[in-house]
Design an enzyme around this catalytic site. Structure first.
Site, PDB file in Angstrom:
ATOM      1  N   ALA A  33      16.628  31.062  53.908  1.00  0.00           N
ATOM      2  CA  ALA A  33      16.646  31.841  52.669  1.00  0.00           C
ATOM      3  C   ALA A  33      15.922  31.163  51.490  1.00  0.00           C
ATOM      4  CB  ALA A  33      18.091  32.178  52.315  1.00  0.00           C
ATOM      5  N   ARG A  77      11.138  40.559  54.686  1.00  0.00           N
ATOM      6  CA  ARG A  77      12.404  40.349  55.401  1.00  0.00           C
ATOM      7  C   ARG A  77      13.540  40.870  54.524  1.00  0.00           C
ATOM      8  NH1 ARG A  77      13.514  34.853  58.364  1.00  0.00           N
ATOM      9  NH2 ARG A  77      14.895  36.250  59.521  1.00  0.00           N
ATOM     10  N   ASP A 117      22.385  33.420  53.976  1.00  0.00           N
ATOM     11  CA  ASP A 117      21.214  34.181  53.514  1.00  0.00           C
ATOM     12  C   ASP A 117      21.555  35.065  52.330  1.00  0.00           C
ATOM     13  OD1 ASP A 117      20.873  33.645  56.568  1.00  0.00           O
ATOM     14  OD2 ASP A 117      18.893  33.816  55.657  1.00  0.00           O
ATOM     15  N   LYS A 142      23.134  33.638  59.817  1.00  0.00           N
ATOM     16  CA  LYS A 142      22.555  33.858  61.148  1.00  0.00           C
ATOM     17  C   LYS A 142      23.585  34.412  62.133  1.00  0.00           C
ATOM     18  CE  LYS A 142      19.158  33.480  62.044  1.00  0.00           C
ATOM     19  NZ  LYS A 142      18.245  34.660  62.006  1.00  0.00           N
TER      20      LYS A 142
END
Ligand code: MRU
Length: 390
Positions: A55, A90, A248, A259
């Site tokens: 991140a 993303r 993140d 994750k």
């Protein structure tokens, strides 16, 4: 971090300007390859294809992407277009949006002919800030590891070790320097504390096996790579003293998106009374989101990341191999959400707090929602008095 004895960041501007250098993380651990990104398109590709990932590093790279975009077209339209292209790379890590908004805000205030130079300086400042935040996280996390060592009777140079499990890569490679979850581990190791790290391999892209193991190995930190499903067993047998992961996106209420597989580790830690900590810098908090499960977009990536594995063959070649039957579909959810109730604490640059709205508000009072007036319907039942400090 030192790479071959040289202090190195994960992203740095080209000396002659007009480009930025990164480490191509898709080549690790087998090859250390740097790549020069010359324009906005190259930066967007590097983020999308995960040459850079993690991140904070995604945010820092996007900041340089905006700067390169300003060299191409510094008009208002050019700025909006650069931001739009980068934002679409993303979806989950909120640092991307944070960095792009920080860049856009400072550039919009300037006439177009001053934007390219200013953007370059601002991107550099975002990178420097990331390093400082992560080092502070390291110092706060070190305090927790010292307490654990004391409780376990483990001393410098003595018998025993502190076993810490981590998932994915939230280290130096995921940030500009230090890492988030790994910063306290580097600090503890450098302070002489006998730590040992269980490294989840982190399928499907193996950020643990490929990146965390490479980092820890380079720094000389004792570690063992384990298959993703091993953590629960280790915890049941008293072989994990603490879990520490990155994130993140963390909601204003302390839910943690990280994750895929992080949630299962948190469940196992909760069941075995193993402390489960999340390390994060302020820019990873999404103050606009309260319910992590329903409001955070979860990236779904190419199924080929699940069906194929990349590695070095016995003959020394680097190759992809397919591990599933032809015709078996695969799904690739990249992240999951761990509810705040499973988290022992959040380690930030400002200190350690409870994973809760009150905990985060105590550390970031300037970002916390305004207090609801006493007696209003909304205010009833709100935990307005708890400061959440640990
Ligand atoms: O898909 P990735 O490799 O970008 O995911 C990275 C993670 O999930 C990290 O744990 C997270 O970004 C925290 S990094 C300091």
């Amino acid at each position: 971090m030192n790479v071959n004895g040289t202090p190195t960041r994960t992203i740095w501007p080209a000396r002659e300007g007009g480009a930025v250098w990164i480490i191509d993380q898709t080549r690790l651990p087998h090859e250390f390859v740097t790549q020069r990104l010359n324009d906005l398109g190259a930066v967007a590709h590097a983020i999308r294809a995960m040459l850079v990932r993690g991140a904070p590093l995604i945010g820092a790279t996007a900041a340089y992407g905006v700067a390169l975009g300003m060299a191409e077209d510094p008009s208002d339209e050019g700025l909006a277009r650069a931001c739009q292209i980068l934002l679409a790379t993303r979806p989950t890590a909120v640092n991307l949006r944070w960095a792009i908004e920080a860049m856009a805000e400072s550039l919009r205030a300037l006439p177009p002919d001053q934007r390219a130079l200013a953007a370059w300086a601002k991107a550099g400042a975002i990178c420097d800030e990331d390093v400082a935040l992560n080092e502070a996280i390291g110092d706060h996390g070190l305090g927790i590891i010292k307490d654990l060592a004391r409780a376990k009777g483990v001393e410098k140079g003595g018998e025993g070790r502190i076993n810490i499990l981590t998932h994915c890569n939230a280290g130096w490679l995921a940030t500009v320097d230090w890492g988030t979850a790994l910063a306290p581990l580097y600090k503890a190791h450098d302070a002489g504390l006998p730590i040992h790290v269980w490294v989840d391999e982190t399928r499907p892209r193996n950020q643990g096996a490929s990146l965390t193991a490479w980092e820890l190995n380079s720094h000389g930190v004792p570690h063992t790579v384990i298959a993703d499903n091993t953590g629960g067993h280790l915890m049941q047998h008293g072989l994990v003293d603490m879990v520490i992961v990155g994130t993140d996106r963390t909601t204003a209420t302390g839910d943690v998106c990280n994750k895929i597989g992080t949630y299962l580790k948190a469940l196992a830690a909760f069941d075995n009374a193993v402390p489960f900590y999340v390390a994060l810098p302020g820019p990873t908090i999404d103050w606009t989101v309260n319910d992590g499960l329903r409001e955070i977009p979860i990236e779904q990536r190419d199924a080929a990341e699940v069906t194929r594995v990349w590695g070095r063959t016995a003959a020394g070649a680097l190759e992809w191999v397919t591990i599933t039957p032809t015709g078996s579909p695969a799904a690739n959810y990249a992240f999951d959400v761990t509810p705040a109730r499973l988290i022992s604490g959040l380690i930030t640059e400002r200190g350690v707090c409870a994973a809760s709205a009150a905990g985060l508000a105590g550390l970031y009072p300037e970002r916390a929602p305004a207090p609801v007036p006493a007696g209003s319907a909304e205010g009833k039942g709100a935990a307005a008095t708890a400061d959440g400090a640990l």
